[in-house]
Scaffold this motif. Structure first.
Motif, PDB file in Angstrom:
ATOM      1  N   ALA A 172     -12.634 -12.825 -10.782  1.00 53.61           N
ATOM      2  CA  ALA A 172     -13.328 -11.826 -11.267  1.00 53.61           C
ATOM      3  C   ALA A 172     -12.552 -10.803 -11.985  1.00 53.61           C
ATOM      4  CB  ALA A 172     -14.122 -11.136 -10.079  1.00 53.61           C
ATOM      5  N   ALA A 173     -11.266 -10.753 -11.834  1.00 52.59           N
ATOM      6  CA  ALA A 173     -10.516  -9.966 -12.500  1.00 52.59           C
ATOM      7  C   ALA A 173      -9.977 -10.604 -13.806  1.00 52.59           C
ATOM      8  CB  ALA A 173      -9.193  -9.386 -11.718  1.00 52.59           C
ATOM      9  N   LEU A 174      -8.939  -9.691 -14.608  1.00 45.97           N
ATOM     10  CA  LEU A 174      -8.313 -10.576 -15.503  1.00 45.97           C
ATOM     11  C   LEU A 174      -7.442 -11.849 -15.134  1.00 45.97           C
ATOM     12  CD1 LEU A 174      -7.869 -10.300 -18.579  1.00 45.97           C
ATOM     13  CD2 LEU A 174      -5.915  -8.796 -18.182  1.00 45.97           C
ATOM     14  N   GLY A 175      -6.991 -11.751 -14.110  1.00 42.44           N
ATOM     15  CA  GLY A 175      -5.906 -12.920 -13.611  1.00 42.44           C
ATOM     16  C   GLY A 175      -5.325 -12.344 -12.532  1.00 42.44           C
ATOM     17  N   THR A 176      -4.593 -13.434 -11.948  1.00 44.38           N
ATOM     18  CA  THR A 176      -3.459 -12.934 -10.788  1.00 44.38           C
ATOM     19  C   THR A 176      -2.218 -13.152 -11.068  1.00 44.38           C
ATOM     20  OG1 THR A 176      -3.897 -15.181  -9.955  1.00 44.38           O
ATOM     21  CG2 THR A 176      -5.511 -13.711  -9.108  1.00 44.38           C
ATOM     22  N   ARG A 177      -1.430 -12.352 -10.492  1.00 44.64           N
ATOM     23  CA  ARG A 177       0.209 -12.434 -10.359  1.00 44.64           C
ATOM     24  C   ARG A 177       0.732 -12.684  -9.152  1.00 44.64           C
ATOM     25  NH1 ARG A 177      -1.468 -13.346 -14.727  1.00 44.64           N
ATOM     26  NH2 ARG A 177      -1.088 -12.521 -16.755  1.00 44.64           N
ATOM     27  N   VAL A 178       2.020 -13.494  -9.099  1.00 47.49           N
ATOM     28  CA  VAL A 178       2.754 -13.552  -7.711  1.00 47.49           C
ATOM     29  C   VAL A 178       4.095 -13.253  -8.177  1.00 47.49           C
ATOM     30  CG1 VAL A 178       3.484 -15.026  -5.863  1.00 47.49           C
ATOM     31  CG2 VAL A 178       1.072 -15.380  -6.593  1.00 47.49           C
ATOM     32  N   TYR A 179       4.686 -12.149  -7.356  1.00 50.06           N
ATOM     33  CA  TYR A 179       6.101 -11.690  -7.762  1.00 50.06           C
ATOM     34  C   TYR A 179       7.080 -12.062  -6.597  1.00 50.06           C
ATOM     35  CZ  TYR A 179       3.665  -9.387 -11.428  1.00 50.06           C
ATOM     36  OH  TYR A 179       2.981  -8.996 -12.531  1.00 50.06           O
ATOM     37  N   GLY A 180       6.603 -12.702  -5.487  1.00 49.85           N
ATOM     38  CA  GLY A 180       7.417 -12.961  -4.295  1.00 49.85           C
ATOM     39  C   GLY A 180       8.279 -11.663  -3.769  1.00 49.85           C
ATOM     40  N   SER A 181       7.749 -10.497  -4.095  1.00 46.78           N
ATOM     41  CA  SER A 181       8.313  -9.260  -3.575  1.00 46.78           C
ATOM     42  C   SER A 181       7.119  -8.172  -3.213  1.00 46.78           C
ATOM     43  CB  SER A 181       9.468  -8.865  -4.359  1.00 46.78           C
ATOM     44  OG  SER A 181       9.802  -7.523  -3.950  1.00 46.78           O
ATOM     45  N   ALA A 182       7.116  -7.659  -2.005  1.00 47.39           N
ATOM     46  CA  ALA A 182       6.204  -6.758  -2.005  1.00 47.39           C
ATOM     47  C   ALA A 182       6.458  -5.397  -2.735  1.00 47.39           C
ATOM     48  CB  ALA A 182       5.910  -6.220  -0.303  1.00 47.39           C
ATOM     49  N   SER A 183       7.849  -5.050  -2.643  1.00 45.94           N
ATOM     50  CA  SER A 183       8.389  -3.735  -3.510  1.00 45.94           C
ATOM     51  C   SER A 183       7.947  -3.915  -4.959  1.00 45.94           C
ATOM     52  CB  SER A 183       9.934  -3.747  -3.275  1.00 45.94           C
ATOM     53  OG  SER A 183      10.403  -4.743  -3.618  1.00 45.94           O
ATOM     54  N   ILE A 184       8.263  -5.019  -5.558  1.00 44.32           N
ATOM     55  CA  ILE A 184       8.151  -5.272  -6.922  1.00 44.32           C
ATOM     56  C   ILE A 184       6.498  -5.167  -7.332  1.00 44.32           C
ATOM     57  CG2 ILE A 184       8.249  -6.796  -8.965  1.00 44.32           C
ATOM     58  CD1 ILE A 184      10.861  -5.433  -7.940  1.00 44.32           C
ATOM     59  N   GLN A 244     -12.302   0.788  -4.064  1.00 47.70           N
ATOM     60  CA  GLN A 244     -11.871   0.136  -2.761  1.00 47.70           C
ATOM     61  C   GLN A 244     -13.120  -0.697  -2.391  1.00 47.70           C
ATOM     62  OE1 GLN A 244     -10.793   2.621   0.312  1.00 47.70           O
ATOM     63  NE2 GLN A 244     -11.779   1.316   2.030  1.00 47.70           N
ATOM     64  N   ASP A 245     -14.417  -0.287  -2.336  1.00 48.41           N
ATOM     65  CA  ASP A 245     -15.459  -0.882  -2.041  1.00 48.41           C
ATOM     66  C   ASP A 245     -15.777  -2.181  -3.038  1.00 48.41           C
ATOM     67  OD1 ASP A 245     -15.992   1.025  -0.193  1.00 48.41           O
ATOM     68  OD2 ASP A 245     -17.529   1.975  -1.200  1.00 48.41           O
ATOM     69  N   GLU A 246     -15.533  -1.986  -4.206  1.00 48.76           N
ATOM     70  CA  GLU A 246     -15.599  -3.092  -5.138  1.00 48.76           C
ATOM     71  C   GLU A 246     -14.716  -4.305  -4.935  1.00 48.76           C
ATOM     72  OE1 GLU A 246     -15.990  -4.262  -9.965  1.00 48.76           O
ATOM     73  OE2 GLU A 246     -15.329  -2.239  -9.184  1.00 48.76           O
ATOM     74  N   ILE A 247     -13.522  -3.969  -4.432  1.00 50.49           N
ATOM     75  CA  ILE A 247     -12.509  -4.941  -4.268  1.00 50.49           C
ATOM     76  C   ILE A 247     -12.889  -5.692  -2.838  1.00 50.49           C
ATOM     77  CG2 ILE A 247     -10.270  -5.029  -3.351  1.00 50.49           C
ATOM     78  CD1 ILE A 247      -9.417  -2.944  -5.308  1.00 50.49           C
ATOM     79  N   LEU A 248     -13.239  -4.689  -1.956  1.00 55.17           N
ATOM     80  CA  LEU A 248     -13.681  -5.335  -0.531  1.00 55.17           C
ATOM     81  C   LEU A 248     -14.914  -6.210  -0.477  1.00 55.17           C
ATOM     82  CD1 LEU A 248     -13.364  -2.179   1.572  1.00 55.17           C
ATOM     83  CD2 LEU A 248     -11.830  -4.493   2.049  1.00 55.17           C
ATOM     84  N   SER A 249     -15.610  -6.105  -1.756  1.00 52.64           N
ATOM     85  CA  SER A 249     -16.823  -7.030  -1.940  1.00 52.64           C
ATOM     86  C   SER A 249     -16.352  -8.345  -2.126  1.00 52.64           C
ATOM     87  CB  SER A 249     -17.681  -6.436  -3.091  1.00 52.64           C
ATOM     88  OG  SER A 249     -17.410  -6.732  -4.287  1.00 52.64           O
ATOM     89  N   TYR A 250     -15.284  -8.570  -2.507  1.00 54.68           N
ATOM     90  CA  TYR A 250     -14.467  -9.836  -2.701  1.00 54.68           C
ATOM     91  C   TYR A 250     -13.461 -10.353  -1.688  1.00 54.68           C
ATOM     92  CZ  TYR A 250     -16.097  -9.493  -7.707  1.00 54.68           C
ATOM     93  OH  TYR A 250     -17.129  -9.401  -8.789  1.00 54.68           O
ATOM     94  N   ILE A 251     -12.731  -9.149  -1.238  1.00 53.87           N
ATOM     95  CA  ILE A 251     -11.679  -9.356  -0.166  1.00 53.87           C
ATOM     96  C   ILE A 251     -12.434  -9.204   1.167  1.00 53.87           C
ATOM     97  CG2 ILE A 251      -9.677  -8.729   0.820  1.00 53.87           C
ATOM     98  CD1 ILE A 251      -9.331 -10.132  -1.870  1.00 53.87           C
ATOM     99  N   TYR A 252     -12.359  -9.959   2.092  1.00 53.18           N
ATOM    100  CA  TYR A 252     -13.185  -9.818   3.350  1.00 53.18           C
ATOM    101  C   TYR A 252     -12.545 -10.792   4.483  1.00 53.18           C
ATOM    102  CZ  TYR A 252     -15.643 -14.012   1.903  1.00 53.18           C
ATOM    103  OH  TYR A 252     -16.003 -15.278   1.578  1.00 53.18           O
ATOM    104  N   GLU A 253     -12.516 -10.074   5.667  1.00 52.94           N
ATOM    105  CA  GLU A 253     -12.024 -10.969   6.672  1.00 52.94           C
ATOM    106  C   GLU A 253     -13.030 -12.149   7.081  1.00 52.94           C
ATOM    107  OE1 GLU A 253     -10.147 -10.188  10.903  1.00 52.94           O
ATOM    108  OE2 GLU A 253     -11.072  -8.683  10.058  1.00 52.94           O
ATOM    109  N   ARG A 254     -12.369 -13.383   6.860  1.00 52.02           N
ATOM    110  CA  ARG A 254     -13.230 -14.669   7.275  1.00 52.02           C
ATOM    111  C   ARG A 254     -12.910 -15.208   8.464  1.00 52.02           C
ATOM    112  NH1 ARG A 254     -13.262 -17.976   1.529  1.00 52.02           N
ATOM    113  NH2 ARG A 254     -14.271 -16.328   0.151  1.00 52.02           N
ATOM    114  N   LYS A 255     -13.869 -15.635   9.165  1.00 51.42           N
ATOM    115  CA  LYS A 255     -13.771 -16.043  10.553  1.00 51.42           C
ATOM    116  C   LYS A 255     -13.003 -17.335  10.488  1.00 51.42           C
ATOM    117  CE  LYS A 255     -15.831 -12.724  12.148  1.00 51.42           C
ATOM    118  NZ  LYS A 255     -15.192 -11.670  12.901  1.00 51.42           N
TER     119      LYS A 255
END
Length: 255
Positions: A172-184, A244-255
């Motif tokens: 739904a966003a422009l794209g995803t990135r993975v940086y391998g570091s929480a700090s970065i 927050q609410d818009e992001i949570l509409s995609y990100i949710y705790e799955r059983k």
């Protein structure tokens, strides 16, 4: 508090200098909980250096730190939360995209956070009573725009399996990135380069960012949108409160 903040900035810079001085030596790489959970001699040495300096100046303060068994609760007294080298896999394999992170709490209230990208020289500092900055420049407050115009970041395994709906959010966003570091990743959120960062994290992974982001309009929460516990490994996200609410509409705790 200003003196403590100045002291913290000084010792984190010294920790970065120590890393630069010793990173070409034998790192003595070990594995902790899994084949990809690495720790080096330098992780341990940098943590010892920081704790020794803090303890010599503030002997009554406590620590929650990644290496070893230092697990003070941030809600009890004066507590420093330390990740000596966040992004150790990047550090070992690439020699970049890692950072030193330090956060300071008094009775559960975050007073300041520091994220130091050692190789790029980007020094994120502030929060609490101090303006959040990168080096000498103030960090920008969150500015809302359509989801489609943002990049998001997360854990590669979560993206691959669409755990918690992370891939749905990325689509739904422009794209995803993975940086391998929480700090970065957190630094890029704080700089306005990412909308959110989502992963499984320990308290020392998110403590500094949680303090830095608060006055910029961000919150560090669990996947379910609850307060983090600063005690256990949790599925965590840093989100702008305004979206927050818009992001949570995609990100949710799955059983």
């Amino acid at each position: 508090m200003e003196n403590k903040f100045a002291f913290a900035k000084t010792i984190v810079k010294e920790a970065g200098d120590y890393i630069l001085e010793h990173m070409k030596e034998d790192l003595h790489v070990e594995r902790k909980s899994s084949p990809t959970d690495l720790v080096t001699k330098l992780d341990k040495d940098v943590q010892d250096l920081l704790i020794e300096k803090i303890h010599s100046r503030y002997p009554n303060d406590s620590f929650c730190a990644e290496e070893g068994c230092l697990r003070a609760a941030v809600g009890q007294g004066s507590v420093w939360v330390i990740d000596p080298i966040d992004g150790t896999n990047n550090f070992v394999a690439q020699g970049e995209d890692f950072a030193v992170m330090v956060a300071y709490f008094e009775n559960g209230v975050g007073k300041f956070g520091i994220i130091y990208d050692v190789m790029k020289g980007d020094f994120y500092h502030g929060g609490g009573d101090f303006p959040p900055c990168c080096n000498d420049e103030p960090l920008p407050p969150f500015k809302k725009k359509p989801l489609r115009e943002f990049l998001v970041a997360g854990n590669s395994g979560m993206l691959e399996t669409n755990e918690w709906g992370l891939a749905d959010l990325g689509n739904a966003a422009l794209g995803t990135r993975v940086y391998g570091s929480a700090s970065i990743s957190f630094a890029k959120v704080l700089s306005g380069r990412l909308l959110t960062y989502i992963s499984y994290l320990q308290p020392w992974d998110y403590a500094a960012a949680s303090i830095l982001g608060e006055s910029l309009g961000y919150k560090v929460l669990t996947i379910a949108g609850k307060e983090v516990d600063f005690h256990t490994r949790q599925a965590v996200m840093m989100v702008p409160v305004e979206m927050q609410d818009e992001i949570l509409s995609y990100i949710y705790e799955r059983k």
